[in-house]
Design an enzyme around this catalytic site. Sequence first.
Site, PDB file in Angstrom:
ATOM      1  N   THR A 221      49.829  44.798  35.977  1.00 27.03           N
ATOM      2  CA  THR A 221      49.614  43.495  36.613  1.00 27.03           C
ATOM      3  C   THR A 221      50.817  42.599  36.315  1.00 27.03           C
ATOM      4  O   THR A 221      51.440  42.743  35.273  1.00 27.03           O
ATOM      5  CB  THR A 221      48.343  42.862  35.999  1.00 27.03           C
ATOM      6  OG1 THR A 221      47.219  43.592  36.473  1.00 27.03           O
ATOM      7  CG2 THR A 221      48.178  41.398  36.375  1.00 27.03           C
ATOM      8  N   ARG A 249      34.883  45.499  43.396  1.00 27.59           N
ATOM      9  CA  ARG A 249      35.130  44.967  42.044  1.00 27.59           C
ATOM     10  C   ARG A 249      36.307  43.971  42.049  1.00 27.59           C
ATOM     11  O   ARG A 249      37.347  44.222  42.632  1.00 27.59           O
ATOM     12  CB  ARG A 249      35.444  46.131  41.102  1.00 27.59           C
ATOM     13  CG  ARG A 249      35.721  45.719  39.647  1.00 27.59           C
ATOM     14  CD  ARG A 249      37.199  45.575  39.364  1.00 27.59           C
ATOM     15  NE  ARG A 249      37.458  45.355  37.941  1.00 27.59           N
ATOM     16  CZ  ARG A 249      38.643  44.982  37.465  1.00 27.59           C
ATOM     17  NH1 ARG A 249      39.662  44.804  38.256  1.00 27.59           N
ATOM     18  NH2 ARG A 249      38.804  44.796  36.177  1.00 27.59           N
ATOM     19  N   GLY A 251      38.645  41.618  39.365  1.00 28.60           N
ATOM     20  CA  GLY A 251      38.962  41.439  37.943  1.00 28.60           C
ATOM     21  C   GLY A 251      39.207  39.990  37.577  1.00 28.60           C
ATOM     22  O   GLY A 251      38.781  39.070  38.293  1.00 28.60           O
ATOM     23  N   ASP A 252      39.920  39.790  36.488  1.00 32.27           N
ATOM     24  CA  ASP A 252      40.170  38.433  35.985  1.00 32.27           C
ATOM     25  C   ASP A 252      41.319  37.736  36.710  1.00 32.27           C
ATOM     26  O   ASP A 252      41.391  36.502  36.729  1.00 32.27           O
ATOM     27  CB  ASP A 252      40.501  38.474  34.494  1.00 32.27           C
ATOM     28  CG  ASP A 252      41.736  39.330  34.221  1.00 32.27           C
ATOM     29  OD1 ASP A 252      41.828  40.454  34.785  1.00 32.27           O
ATOM     30  OD2 ASP A 252      42.622  38.895  33.461  1.00 32.27           O
ATOM     31  N   THR A 272      46.850  39.581  31.371  1.00 32.70           N
ATOM     32  CA  THR A 272      46.809  40.959  31.855  1.00 32.70           C
ATOM     33  C   THR A 272      45.992  41.779  30.868  1.00 32.70           C
ATOM     34  O   THR A 272      46.116  41.603  29.657  1.00 32.70           O
ATOM     35  CB  THR A 272      48.207  41.580  31.997  1.00 32.70           C
ATOM     36  OG1 THR A 272      48.050  42.983  32.280  1.00 32.70           O
ATOM     37  CG2 THR A 272      49.057  41.422  30.757  1.00 32.70           C
ATOM     38  N   GLY A 275      40.097  43.438  32.788  1.00 34.62           N
ATOM     39  CA  GLY A 275      39.601  42.218  33.412  1.00 34.62           C
ATOM     40  C   GLY A 275      38.196  41.801  33.029  1.00 34.62           C
ATOM     41  O   GLY A 275      37.907  40.614  32.886  1.00 34.62           O
TER      42      GLY A 275
HETATM   43  N1  ASP Z   1      43.558  42.362  34.576  1.00 36.63           N
HETATM   44  C1  ASP Z   1      43.658  43.304  35.649  1.00 36.63           C
HETATM   45  C2  ASP Z   1      42.276  43.587  36.179  1.00 36.63           C
HETATM   46  O1  ASP Z   1      41.373  43.809  35.378  1.00 36.63           O
HETATM   47  C3  ASP Z   1      44.317  44.589  35.269  1.00 36.63           C
HETATM   48  C4  ASP Z   1      45.568  44.470  34.431  1.00 36.63           C
HETATM   49  O2  ASP Z   1      45.937  43.391  33.991  1.00 36.63           O
HETATM   50  O3  ASP Z   1      46.251  45.478  34.197  1.00 36.63           O
HETATM   51  O4  ASP Z   1      42.094  43.657  37.357  1.00 36.63           O
END
Ligand code: ASP
Length: 355
Positions: A221, A249, A251-252, A272, A275
């Site tokens: 990310t 889905r 994520g964060d 990152t 998430g």
């Molecule tokens: N935070 C991201 C997610 O969960 C993934 C990542 O940061 O690698 O979608």
Amino acid sequence: MRSFIVILLGLIFIYSCKDQDQNASVEKPIAKTETTVKEEFAIVIHGGAGTILKKNMTTEKEQAYKAVLEEAIRTGYDILKNGGSSLDAVTKTINVMEDSPLFNAGKGAVFTNSETNELDASIMDGATLNAGASAGTTNVKNPIDLAKAIMDNSPHVMMAGKGAETFAAEQGLEIVDPEYFFTENRFKSLKRIKDSEKVELDHDGKQAFYDPEIKDYKFGTVGCAALDKNGNLAAGTSTGGMTNKRWGRIGDAPIIGAGTYANNATCAVSSTGWGEFFIRAMVAHDISALMEYKGMSLADAARTVIHDKVGGLGGDGGIVAVDHNGNMVFEFNTEGMYRASMNASGELTIKIYKE
Ligand code: ASP
């Protein structure tokens, strides 16, 4: 007469104590800073946190990552140096990483369980607390531009799926064939995970995210936090999410307060990591809140949230952040995090592994 004076002095004493109490309750802690030098501007980026070990890397691969990180951060640095806004620096810096197949954002986005790419992004303006976010888009070339357009040109903060894509087209953003996001590496990663999932699903009914070859659940990310010459902070994050994700889905990364947060009174943060944990820990806002309400320094707040809170829940990942004085922080509880920073004097730091 003497007892009258004693009572009078007593009343004055009680009143002055009460007054102090009232002052104490309205007094706001001032966010501490690590240095006494105030940077005129500053920029910090990440390209994802995970099991990044030197022994699994080749020199060429390392150089390739560092080259894109440097190109990205110099793009933002030049904007800030020329008096541009932190929002512009964040957007353009992230564009460079989105356009590279190396990072899990834009061109290098990971695959969902249904072999599609669904991208998430968000951005926040620390001066106004305005924010924009998009989730699950499949044809917008640079999702961070969409997040910015949502913030600037719509009454909403967050848009998802088809609606977000329609808005992007109406805004004149670049729309690509979803095929644009296909990369051999990411596709192979999905296949490997699906193969191992067959075993895991039989075993305990759980969905697999773990790629045995890259030895991780997620990778790459991208995010950026910046302070401009006007004292304005901004942060942004862009991702393809987690390989093998299903059921829409999210994520964060597009969640304001979890993946991204910026507030001129405290700091700008981009996250990152896994998430689900970052959403539950409200990572980016929590760091800002510890500074605002507890008077912690950025470094202490980031350490507390990443190690005690996220780590305590069993999650992993990291953040990059800059405070209102230009102090920059990288914090992560994984083996590595692609990261870089530049201060106003042009000093460049690029790192990959834990040190
Ligand atoms: N935070 C991201 C997610 O969960 C993934 C990542 O940061 O690698 O979608």
